[in-house]
Design a protein around this motif. Structure first.
Motif, PDB file in Angstrom:
ATOM      1  N   ALA A  12     -88.631 -12.535  28.338  1.00 25.46           N
ATOM      2  CA  ALA A  12     -89.274 -11.911  29.495  1.00 25.46           C
ATOM      3  C   ALA A  12     -90.788 -12.136  29.478  1.00 25.46           C
ATOM      4  O   ALA A  12     -91.406 -12.391  30.520  1.00 25.46           O
ATOM      5  CB  ALA A  12     -88.960 -10.417  29.536  1.00 25.46           C
ATOM      6  N   LEU A  69     -87.009  -9.561  33.213  1.00 24.90           N
ATOM      7  CA  LEU A  69     -87.579  -8.235  32.971  1.00 24.90           C
ATOM      8  C   LEU A  69     -86.490  -7.165  32.938  1.00 24.90           C
ATOM      9  O   LEU A  69     -86.496  -6.275  32.074  1.00 24.90           O
ATOM     10  CB  LEU A  69     -88.606  -7.903  34.054  1.00 24.90           C
ATOM     11  CG  LEU A  69     -89.900  -8.738  34.030  1.00 24.90           C
ATOM     12  CD1 LEU A  69     -90.737  -8.445  35.268  1.00 24.90           C
ATOM     13  CD2 LEU A  69     -90.705  -8.475  32.765  1.00 24.90           C
ATOM     14  N   TRP A 110     -87.702 -14.210  37.066  1.00 21.27           N
ATOM     15  CA  TRP A 110     -88.670 -13.217  36.594  1.00 21.27           C
ATOM     16  C   TRP A 110     -88.056 -11.818  36.615  1.00 21.27           C
ATOM     17  O   TRP A 110     -88.106 -11.081  35.626  1.00 21.27           O
ATOM     18  CB  TRP A 110     -89.915 -13.280  37.477  1.00 21.27           C
ATOM     19  CG  TRP A 110     -91.152 -12.693  36.870  1.00 21.27           C
ATOM     20  CD1 TRP A 110     -91.255 -12.030  35.676  1.00 21.27           C
ATOM     21  CD2 TRP A 110     -92.464 -12.728  37.427  1.00 21.27           C
ATOM     22  NE1 TRP A 110     -92.550 -11.645  35.452  1.00 21.27           N
ATOM     23  CE2 TRP A 110     -93.323 -12.060  36.500  1.00 21.27           C
ATOM     24  CE3 TRP A 110     -93.009 -13.250  38.598  1.00 21.27           C
ATOM     25  CZ2 TRP A 110     -94.695 -11.914  36.756  1.00 21.27           C
ATOM     26  CZ3 TRP A 110     -94.376 -13.101  38.833  1.00 21.27           C
ATOM     27  CH2 TRP A 110     -95.200 -12.439  37.914  1.00 21.27           C
ATOM     28  N   SER A 129     -92.814 -14.360  32.227  1.00 25.15           N
ATOM     29  CA  SER A 129     -93.942 -13.762  32.947  1.00 25.15           C
ATOM     30  C   SER A 129     -95.182 -14.649  32.843  1.00 25.15           C
ATOM     31  O   SER A 129     -95.883 -14.881  33.846  1.00 25.15           O
ATOM     32  CB  SER A 129     -94.246 -12.364  32.392  1.00 25.15           C
ATOM     33  OG  SER A 129     -93.136 -11.498  32.564  1.00 25.15           O
TER      34      SER A 129
END
Length: 344
Positions: free
Chosen positions: A281, A262, A258, A285
Motif C-alpha cells: 500500500a 489501502l 490505490w 501510494s
C-alpha cells in the motif's frame, strides 16, 4: 544459485530502465538490423558509422521526423539502442554460464533445471520479441516509432522475466509459509493482476507519448472523461492506439489499485501478511503520487524513468505478497531434498 538469480534480476532491472530511456530518447529505430553475433561489436571506424547512418536514413523516422540529423546526433541515439541490446546479450551469457556451472556440479534437480531452462528460454524469446517490435518501424511504413502494442508486449515479457526470477529466488529460500484464508489469497492475486495490467497500460502510454498530452490533473483538459476517448477515428482500437484513451485508462486503473491496496492493508491488518499488504500500500501510494507529479510536468525523462523503476518494484512487491499468500510449494521441498543429498 540464489546469488546468481539476484545478479540476473538486477541485470534485467537495469535492462528495463535502459529500455525505458531508449524509448524516451526515440532511439529504438537507430539500429535497423538484428545481428546477434556481429551486432555485439559497436562500429569501430568512420566507414562503419557512415554505413549505419545511411541505413537509418532509409527509415520513416528519419525522413519524417529527423531529416537533417547530423552524424553526431545519430551517434547519441545509437548508443542507447546498442547499450540496450548489449545488456540483453550480457544477461544471456550470465544466465547460460550459471546454468552450465550448476549442471556440471550436479546441483540441479529435474524440477529446478526445468525452471532455469524456462527462464533462459524466456530471455531468448525476449530478444526475438524485441526485434519484432523494432521491425514495426523499419521498411515500408510511415511509423516514426515502434508499434505501441509491440512495445507493450516487449515490456510485459521483461516484467514476466523479472517476476519469475524473483519467484524462483523466493522458492529457493526455504522459508516456511503458513496456510492463509481464501479471501487473503484472492485479494493478493487481484492486486498482482491489476498491477500487471496497469504496467501494460503504462507501456501503451509510453509507446504513444500519451503522457505528454493532457497534463492537467485530476481532470483531462477540464473533463473527467475526455471527449476524444473514442473519437480519434480509431473506434475500439483507441484502447491500444488512442492517446486520450490509454492515458484515461491508466489513470482509472491507478485509482482502483490505490483504493484496493489501502483497503486490503486495513482489512488484513491482523493477519500474518499485514506487513506485506501495508508495504505494498505504501509503494502503491508513492507510485500514484509520483505518477501525478510526472504527468503534470509533461513526463520528462528523469521523472518518467523513476516512475517506471518504482512500478517494477511495486510489481515485485505484489509478486512477493502472492508468493507468501500461496502456501508451501513443491520446488522448496525438492531444493531442500537436493541440498540434503549433496551435504550427505
Amino acid at each position: 544459485m540464489r546469488n546468481w538469480l539476484v545478479v540476473v534480476g538486477v541485470l534485467v532491472y537495469a535492462m528495463i530502465l535502459i529500455g525505458g530511456a531508449t524509448r524516451l530518447t526515440d532511439s529504438g529505430l537507430s539500429i535497423t538490423e538484428w545481428d546477434p553475433i556481429k551486432g555485439a561489436l559497436p562500429p569501430l571506424s568512420g566507414a562503419a558509422w557512415a554505413s549505419l547512418f545511411e541505413k537509418y536514413q532509409q527509415t520513416a523516422e528519419y525522413r519524417l521526423q529527423n531529416s537533417g540529423m547530423s552524424l553526431g546526433d545519430f551517434q547519441q541515439i545509437f548508443w542507447w539502442e546498442w547499450g540496450h541490446r548489449f545488456f540483453g546479450r550480457l544477461i544471456g551469457v550470465v544466465a547460460m554460464f550459471g546454468f552450465a556451472i550448476f549442471a556440471i556440479r550436479g546441483w540441479l534437480s529435474r524440477a529446478l533445471a526445468t525452471r532455469f531452462v524456462i527462464l533462459i528460454l524466456l530471455g531468448g524469446l525476449q530478444g526475438a520479441i524485441g526485434w519484432w517490435m523494432v521491425s514495426s518501424g523499419i521498411g515500408e511504413t510511415t511509423r516514426v516509432d515502434v508499434a505501441p502494442y509491440r512495445l507493450a508486449t516487449h515490456f510485459m515479457l521483461a516484467l514476466l522475466i523479472i517476476g519469475y526470477t524473483a519467484w524462483l529466488w523466493l522458492d529457493m529460500g526455504g522459508k516456511a509459509r503458513e496456510p492463509l484464508s481464501r479471501p487473503v489469497r484472492l485479494v493478493a492475486w487481484a492486486l498482482l493482476g491489476l498491477i500487471v495490467l496497469q504496467m501494460a497500460t503504462g507501456a501503451l502510454v509510453a509507446g504513444l507519448d500519451a503522457g505528454r498530452t493532457y497534463n492537467d490533473w485530476p481532470l483531462m483538459a477540464g473533463e473527467f472523461v475526455p471527449t476524444s476517448y473514442l473519437g480519434e477515428g480509431l473506434g475500439l482500437r483507441s484502447l491500444f492506439e488512442g492517446r486520450a484513451t490509454t492515458q484515461f485508462n491508466h489513470r482509472i486503473l491507478a485509482y482502483l489499485i490505490w483504493v484496493l491496496a489501502l483497503a486490503s492493508a486495513w482489512i488484513f491488518r491482523k493477519t500474518s501478511l499485514r506487513g506485506g499488504f501495508t508495504g505494498l500500500a505504501v509503494l502503491v501510494s508513492l507510485q500514484a503520487v509520483w505518477g501525478i507529479v510526472t504527468l503534470m510536468n509533461a513526463t520528462p525523462m528523469n521523472l518518467a524513468l523513476l516512475h517506471q523503476a518504482l512500478g517494477v518494484i511495486v510489481t515485485l512487491a505484489a509478486v512477493r505478497l502472492v508468493w507468501r499468500a500461496r502456501g508451501s510449494g513443491q520446488l522448496v521441498d525438492s531444493v531442500s531434498a537436493l541440498a540434503s543429498t549433496n551435504t550427505a
